[in-house]
Design an enzyme around this catalytic site. Sequence first.
Site, PDB file in Angstrom:
ATOM      1  N   ASP A   1      14.980 -12.408  23.060  1.00 25.18           N
ATOM      2  CA  ASP A   1      17.091 -12.189  22.681  1.00 25.18           C
ATOM      3  C   ASP A   1      17.909 -13.088  23.333  1.00 25.18           C
ATOM      4  O   ASP A   1      18.842 -12.183  23.624  1.00 25.18           O
ATOM      5  CB  ASP A   1      16.565  -9.997  21.824  1.00 25.18           C
ATOM      6  CG  ASP A   1      15.857 -10.427  20.955  1.00 25.18           C
ATOM      7  OD1 ASP A   1      14.885 -11.171  20.786  1.00 25.18           O
ATOM      8  OD2 ASP A   1      15.280  -9.354  20.572  1.00 25.18           O
TER       9      ASP A   1
ATOM     10  N   HIS B   1      21.208  -5.194   6.428  1.00 22.72           N
ATOM     11  CA  HIS B   1      19.574  -4.567   6.997  1.00 22.72           C
ATOM     12  C   HIS B   1      19.743  -2.846   7.649  1.00 22.72           C
ATOM     13  O   HIS B   1      20.483  -2.974   8.106  1.00 22.72           O
ATOM     14  CB  HIS B   1      18.968  -5.486   8.756  1.00 22.72           C
ATOM     15  CG  HIS B   1      18.357  -4.371   9.222  1.00 22.72           C
ATOM     16  ND1 HIS B   1      18.006  -4.397  10.206  1.00 22.72           N
ATOM     17  CD2 HIS B   1      17.151  -5.540   9.170  1.00 22.72           C
ATOM     18  CE1 HIS B   1      16.643  -4.151  10.398  1.00 22.72           C
ATOM     19  NE2 HIS B   1      16.038  -5.174  10.017  1.00 22.72           N
TER      20      HIS B   1
ATOM     21  N   LYS C   1      12.427 -12.218  14.517  1.00 20.49           N
ATOM     22  CA  LYS C   1      11.912 -10.243  14.119  1.00 20.49           C
ATOM     23  C   LYS C   1      13.389  -9.389  13.091  1.00 20.49           C
ATOM     24  O   LYS C   1      14.072 -10.104  14.255  1.00 20.49           O
ATOM     25  CB  LYS C   1      11.076 -10.002  15.037  1.00 20.49           C
ATOM     26  CG  LYS C   1      12.242  -9.985  16.622  1.00 20.49           C
ATOM     27  CD  LYS C   1      11.851  -9.136  17.732  1.00 20.49           C
ATOM     28  CE  LYS C   1      12.851  -9.275  18.854  1.00 20.49           C
ATOM     29  NZ  LYS C   1      13.965  -8.843  18.323  1.00 20.49           N
TER      30      LYS C   1
ATOM     31  N   CYS D   1      13.984  -4.042  23.108  1.00 19.99           N
ATOM     32  CA  CYS D   1      13.327  -5.286  22.950  1.00 19.99           C
ATOM     33  C   CYS D   1      11.778  -5.590  24.129  1.00 19.99           C
ATOM     34  O   CYS D   1      10.618  -6.148  23.604  1.00 19.99           O
ATOM     35  CB  CYS D   1      13.736  -6.678  22.669  1.00 19.99           C
ATOM     36  SG  CYS D   1      14.310  -5.736  20.664  1.00 19.99           S
TER      37      CYS D   1
HETATM   38  C1  VGL Z   1      18.005  -4.952  20.226  1.00 18.59           C
HETATM   39  C2  VGL Z   1      18.980  -3.167  19.625  1.00 18.59           C
HETATM   40  C3  VGL Z   1      18.563  -4.086  18.481  1.00 18.59           C
HETATM   41  C4  VGL Z   1      17.055  -5.839  21.491  1.00 18.59           C
HETATM   42  C5  VGL Z   1      17.690  -5.714  19.069  1.00 18.59           C
HETATM   43  O1  VGL Z   1      17.034  -7.127  21.883  1.00 18.59           O
HETATM   44  O2  VGL Z   1      16.850  -5.197  22.382  1.00 18.59           O
HETATM   45  N1  VGL Z   1      18.337  -4.322  20.834  1.00 18.59           N
HETATM   46  N2  VGL Z   1      18.359  -5.235  17.719  1.00 18.59           N
END
Ligand code: VGL
Length: 216
Positions: free
Chosen positions: A16, A60, A114, A159
């Site tokens: 991410d 979402h 994802k 994540c």
């Molecule tokens: C994430 C919160 C919401 C991450 C993704 O990548 O850690 N954290 N969506």
Amino acid sequence: MAVTKFGDNDVLIAVDLQNDFCPGGALAVSRANEIVPIVNRLAARFRNVVLTQDWHPRGHLSFASSHPGKRPFETVAASYGPQVLWPDHCVQETPGAQFHRSLQIPHAGLVLRKGADPAIDSYSTFYENDRKTPTGLVGYLRERGLTRLFLAGLALDFCVRYSAEDARREGFAVFVVEDACRGIDIDGSVAATRASLGAIGVPCLSTRDFAALPTA
Ligand code: VGL
Ligand code: ZN
């Protein structure tokens, strides 16, 4: 569990590294931009690299804006259990969802998206937050003989943490490269992450530990 060399069975999973998680983004992780060059240098040493991309539709379930009266970082009860609410982030096809412009890993073999199901969040890059919907990454890694996973990226305490835990549970050897991660840190979540990874035997390493290693 010393790492003596990177080889064909090793994979770097860069989690991410997207604009919305970097300073100026919707869910900015403090000093996230610092790790982009670190991950670039690390990735250059791996033959196998997977990039993950948080990829939410508008509205979402994980967005506070989808729950009238709720604010970011509060928790709601989702059908699958407690769900932290976030600012709208990584909305599909918006600039915030794009990878950081300085991320340079052209040899990455897979970009795994994802969080696209409107009603389920997905921290882990293996299973969604219902803990049972697979993303397919276990199959990808197994079919390609990738047995040793090195995790880096954002956010350490969400994540990266949940991905590491799921990967361990699936029987992979897992390492977190901690100086190539940054955390959000809500209510002690970074400390909880270190404790949890320690308890399941996932070493937290530094890129310095790899400095002298030959690259296969
Ligand atoms: C994430 C919160 C919401 C991450 C993704 O990548 O850690 N954290 N969506
Ligand atoms: Zn998200």
